[in-house]
Write a protein that holds these residues in place. Structure first.
Motif, mmCIF file in Angstrom:
data_model
loop_
_atom_site.group_PDB
_atom_site.id
_atom_site.type_symbol
_atom_site.label_atom_id
_atom_site.label_comp_id
_atom_site.label_asym_id
_atom_site.label_seq_id
_atom_site.Cartn_x
_atom_site.Cartn_y
_atom_site.Cartn_z
ATOM 1 N N PRO A 47 0.821 -1.210 0.000
ATOM 2 C CA PRO A 47 0.000 0.000 0.000
ATOM 3 C C PRO A 47 0.854 1.258 0.000
ATOM 4 O O PRO A 47 2.018 1.252 0.423
ATOM 5 C CB PRO A 47 -0.811 -0.116 1.296
ATOM 6 C CG PRO A 47 0.030 -0.969 2.184
ATOM 7 C CD PRO A 47 0.724 -1.937 1.274
ATOM 8 N N THR A 48 0.262 2.350 -0.485
ATOM 9 C CA THR A 48 0.942 3.638 -0.577
ATOM 10 C C THR A 48 0.018 4.712 -0.020
ATOM 11 O O THR A 48 -1.202 4.596 -0.129
ATOM 12 C CB THR A 48 1.275 3.959 -2.049
ATOM 13 O OG1 THR A 48 2.126 2.930 -2.561
ATOM 14 C CG2 THR A 48 1.983 5.293 -2.191
ATOM 15 N N VAL A 49 0.610 5.746 0.590
ATOM 16 C CA VAL A 49 -0.198 6.864 1.067
ATOM 17 C C VAL A 49 0.308 8.149 0.430
ATOM 18 O O VAL A 49 1.472 8.241 0.013
ATOM 19 C CB VAL A 49 -0.164 6.987 2.609
ATOM 20 C CG1 VAL A 49 -0.813 5.792 3.260
ATOM 21 C CG2 VAL A 49 1.256 7.189 3.129
ATOM 22 N N ILE A 50 -0.570 9.131 0.363
ATOM 23 C CA ILE A 50 -0.221 10.455 -0.143
ATOM 24 C C ILE A 50 -0.371 11.431 1.018
ATOM 25 O O ILE A 50 -1.426 11.478 1.673
ATOM 26 C CB ILE A 50 -1.132 10.859 -1.309
ATOM 27 C CG1 ILE A 50 -0.931 9.906 -2.495
ATOM 28 C CG2 ILE A 50 -0.869 12.297 -1.744
ATOM 29 C CD1 ILE A 50 -1.929 10.104 -3.619
ATOM 30 N N THR A 51 0.675 12.202 1.282
ATOM 31 C CA THR A 51 0.655 13.135 2.397
ATOM 32 C C THR A 51 0.861 14.564 1.915
ATOM 33 O O THR A 51 1.346 14.793 0.807
ATOM 34 C CB THR A 51 1.763 12.803 3.417
ATOM 35 O OG1 THR A 51 3.039 12.936 2.784
ATOM 36 C CG2 THR A 51 1.618 11.379 3.940
ATOM 37 N N GLY A 104 -9.689 -3.952 -10.014
ATOM 38 C CA GLY A 104 -9.613 -4.723 -8.782
ATOM 39 C C GLY A 104 -8.945 -4.005 -7.642
ATOM 40 O O GLY A 104 -8.761 -4.569 -6.566
ATOM 41 N N SER A 105 -8.562 -2.735 -7.855
ATOM 42 C CA SER A 105 -7.859 -1.971 -6.833
ATOM 43 C C SER A 105 -8.737 -0.864 -6.257
ATOM 44 O O SER A 105 -9.652 -0.373 -6.917
ATOM 45 C CB SER A 105 -6.590 -1.351 -7.418
ATOM 46 O OG SER A 105 -5.738 -2.361 -7.910
ATOM 47 N N THR A 106 -8.419 -0.483 -5.025
ATOM 48 C CA THR A 106 -9.185 0.536 -4.309
ATOM 49 C C THR A 106 -8.302 1.720 -3.975
ATOM 50 O O THR A 106 -7.139 1.561 -3.598
ATOM 51 C CB THR A 106 -9.775 -0.055 -3.009
ATOM 52 O OG1 THR A 106 -10.735 -1.057 -3.331
ATOM 53 C CG2 THR A 106 -10.444 1.011 -2.165
ATOM 54 N N ILE A 107 -8.868 2.908 -4.104
ATOM 55 C CA ILE A 107 -8.220 4.156 -3.712
ATOM 56 C C ILE A 107 -9.191 4.915 -2.818
ATOM 57 O O ILE A 107 -10.410 4.870 -3.030
ATOM 58 C CB ILE A 107 -7.855 5.010 -4.943
ATOM 59 C CG1 ILE A 107 -6.620 4.447 -5.653
ATOM 60 C CG2 ILE A 107 -7.609 6.462 -4.584
ATOM 61 C CD1 ILE A 107 -6.226 5.207 -6.920
ATOM 62 N N LEU A 108 -8.667 5.613 -1.802
ATOM 63 C CA LEU A 108 -9.487 6.487 -0.956
ATOM 64 C C LEU A 108 -8.943 7.904 -1.053
ATOM 65 O O LEU A 108 -7.750 8.134 -0.826
ATOM 66 C CB LEU A 108 -9.475 6.015 0.497
ATOM 67 C CG LEU A 108 -10.131 4.656 0.729
ATOM 68 C CD1 LEU A 108 -9.074 3.602 1.014
ATOM 69 C CD2 LEU A 108 -11.143 4.708 1.859
ATOM 70 N N ILE A 109 -9.816 8.864 -1.393
ATOM 71 C CA ILE A 109 -9.398 10.253 -1.577
ATOM 72 C C ILE A 109 -10.423 11.193 -0.945
ATOM 73 O O ILE A 109 -11.597 10.830 -0.770
ATOM 74 C CB ILE A 109 -9.252 10.607 -3.077
ATOM 75 C CG1 ILE A 109 -10.614 10.495 -3.795
ATOM 76 C CG2 ILE A 109 -8.205 9.746 -3.749
ATOM 77 C CD1 ILE A 109 -10.607 11.074 -5.199
ATOM 78 N N PRO A 110 -10.008 12.434 -0.612
ATOM 79 C CA PRO A 110 -10.959 13.453 -0.146
ATOM 80 C C PRO A 110 -11.657 14.086 -1.346
ATOM 81 O O PRO A 110 -11.225 15.103 -1.876
ATOM 82 C CB PRO A 110 -10.071 14.446 0.604
ATOM 83 C CG PRO A 110 -8.743 14.339 -0.088
ATOM 84 C CD PRO A 110 -8.614 12.917 -0.572
ATOM 85 N N SER A 111 -12.734 13.475 -1.780
ATOM 86 C CA SER A 111 -13.324 13.815 -3.076
ATOM 87 C C SER A 111 -13.990 15.182 -3.123
ATOM 88 O O SER A 111 -14.258 15.698 -4.209
ATOM 89 C CB SER A 111 -14.342 12.743 -3.491
ATOM 90 O OG SER A 111 -15.422 12.697 -2.576
ATOM 91 N N ALA A 112 -14.276 15.784 -1.955
ATOM 92 C CA ALA A 112 -14.849 17.125 -1.946
ATOM 93 C C ALA A 112 -13.777 18.209 -1.899
ATOM 94 O O ALA A 112 -14.065 19.377 -2.145
ATOM 95 C CB ALA A 112 -15.792 17.284 -0.747
ATOM 96 N N ALA A 122 -5.168 7.422 0.399
ATOM 97 C CA ALA A 122 -4.564 6.103 0.581
ATOM 98 C C ALA A 122 -4.796 5.256 -0.655
ATOM 99 O O ALA A 122 -5.872 5.297 -1.256
ATOM 100 C CB ALA A 122 -5.144 5.409 1.818
ATOM 101 N N LEU A 123 -3.777 4.491 -1.025
ATOM 102 C CA LEU A 123 -3.845 3.586 -2.168
ATOM 103 C C LEU A 123 -3.596 2.167 -1.656
ATOM 104 O O LEU A 123 -2.511 1.611 -1.826
ATOM 105 C CB LEU A 123 -2.795 3.966 -3.220
ATOM 106 C CG LEU A 123 -2.599 5.466 -3.520
ATOM 107 C CD1 LEU A 123 -1.450 5.661 -4.496
ATOM 108 C CD2 LEU A 123 -3.876 6.089 -4.043
ATOM 109 N N PRO A 124 -4.586 1.574 -1.003
ATOM 110 C CA PRO A 124 -4.370 0.243 -0.410
ATOM 111 C C PRO A 124 -4.351 -0.888 -1.423
ATOM 112 O O PRO A 124 -3.863 -1.980 -1.123
ATOM 113 C CB PRO A 124 -5.550 0.093 0.558
ATOM 114 C CG PRO A 124 -6.612 0.960 -0.019
ATOM 115 C CD PRO A 124 -5.899 2.119 -0.655
ATOM 116 N N GLY A 125 -4.898 -0.659 -2.606
ATOM 117 C CA GLY A 125 -4.853 -1.683 -3.649
ATOM 118 C C GLY A 125 -5.811 -2.825 -3.421
ATOM 119 O O GLY A 125 -7.018 -2.666 -3.510
ATOM 120 N N ARG A 126 -5.247 -3.985 -3.062
ATOM 121 C CA ARG A 126 -6.042 -5.201 -2.928
ATOM 122 C C ARG A 126 -5.979 -5.738 -1.504
ATOM 123 O O ARG A 126 -5.093 -5.381 -0.736
ATOM 124 C CB ARG A 126 -5.530 -6.269 -3.890
ATOM 125 C CG ARG A 126 -5.582 -5.844 -5.349
ATOM 126 C CD ARG A 126 -5.119 -6.968 -6.243
ATOM 127 N NE ARG A 126 -5.285 -6.612 -7.655
ATOM 128 C CZ ARG A 126 -5.351 -7.495 -8.622
ATOM 129 N NH1 ARG A 126 -5.241 -8.780 -8.361
ATOM 130 N NH2 ARG A 126 -5.499 -7.100 -9.869
#
Length: 303
Positions: free
Chosen positions: A19-23, A212-220, A32-36
């Motif tokens: 996994p990778t994070v963006i700060t 098949g991968s997941t990303i979490l972002i502050p979409s607003a 966060a880029l947790p992937g699978r």
């Protein structure tokens, strides 16, 4: 979409499961880029079944051919609040669509990927996740007609973007929680090195986003969109999120802003006067890399 001056991340988090994070500059985790799912040998099979379930639903649903964010069919399900409503409610569907969507959302594999995204939210934004759980729990207790759409996901709403080419134009999700994260699961059959990248405009990033991968972002907070995929390829998306109006409604004592102003002007003015400090308080819900583990423990998410 013009991406000149952007940095491209050719992510290994999908295949290596790293996994990778963006700060940002204060080391707060913004995305966060947790992937699978870790150690999920059968994850590709799970994803394939989710994709097939969405394809079956898409074939049965009665939906417009496109929407304001792209030329693909889309539907939203769950708890929301806004557009002049007097209180939160379940997003309405015509009866045929409701039955089709009920079958899709009770699919065990769909519920599993929804749960995975929520778990990633807890893992990388534990304080924010805990606030979601507490505030929405209060809301569900107050309005028993509202229901949690997935049994193991904190997110109150989901959008299914069916494609066949679900690539959005650059946008912000203004109605979502201002500091909230949304989870995005990419599905389909496309070459992620050639298209389907997620673009984060303010961060000047273009990120490979494999199926098949997941990303979490502050979409607003962050304008985002996708690079187009190649001709003949397919891409679908499952996005979980929370409307900001739900949190404001609880903050206002289960009233709309207009109702509280009329019913209790003094309390309303007190809440409004704290908005600037409230934003600082809200930003503190983003964990820093150094304190992430401690935040998980403090929020009772790990022992």
């Amino acid at each position: 979409m013009d991406c000149e001056g952007f940095r491209c991340l050719e992510m290994g988090w999908n295949t290596s499961r790293t996994p990778t994070v963006i700060t940002e500059k204060k080391d707060r985790l913004l995305a966060a880029l947790p992937g699978r799912l870790f150690n999920a040998v059968k994850w590709p099979d799970i994803i394939r079944r989710v994709q097939l379930a969405m394809e079956r639903a898409n074939a049965a649903l009665r939906l417009p051919a496109g929407n304001r964010r792209g030329r693909y069919r889309s539907v939203a399900v769950g708890v929301s609040f806004g557009n002049g409503s007097k209180h939160p409610g379940m997003l309405s569907q015509e009866e045929w669509n409701r039955l089709v969507l009920e079958e899709l959302m009770t699919d065990p594999d769909v519920q599993l990927v929804a749960s995975f995204a929520s778990s990633c939210f807890a893992l990388y934004a534990p304080k924010l996740f805990t606030e979601y759980r507490a505030t929405l729990g209060q809301l569900y207790a107050e309005y028993t007609m509202l229901r949690q759409i997935f049994p193991n996901s904190v997110f109150p709403a989901v959008s299914f973007n069916f494609g066949p080419e679900a690539c959005t134009v650059l946008h912000v999700d203004n109605s979502n929680r201002a500091i909230g994260w949304c989870s995005i699961l990419a599905l389909g059959d496309f070459d992620p090195t050639q298209g389907g990248h997620i673009v984060l405009e303010e961060l000047r990033l273009v990120i490979e986003f494999p199926p098949g991968s997941t990303i979490l972002i502050p979409s607003a907070l962050c304008r985002h969109g996708n690079m187009p995929i190649q001709k003949g390829e397919t891409r679908m998306v499952m996005t979980q999120y929370a409307a900001g109006g739900l949190f404001r409604y609880v903050d206002y004592g289960y009233h709309t802003k207009k109702e509280l102003r009329e019913l209790d002007p003094e309390r309303f003015e007190g809440i409004e006067a704290k908005q600037e400090s409230r934003w600082v308080e809200q930003m503190s819900l983003f964990s820093t890399v150094d304190h992430l583990h401690a935040d998980r423990i403090a929020c009772d998410l790990i022992k």
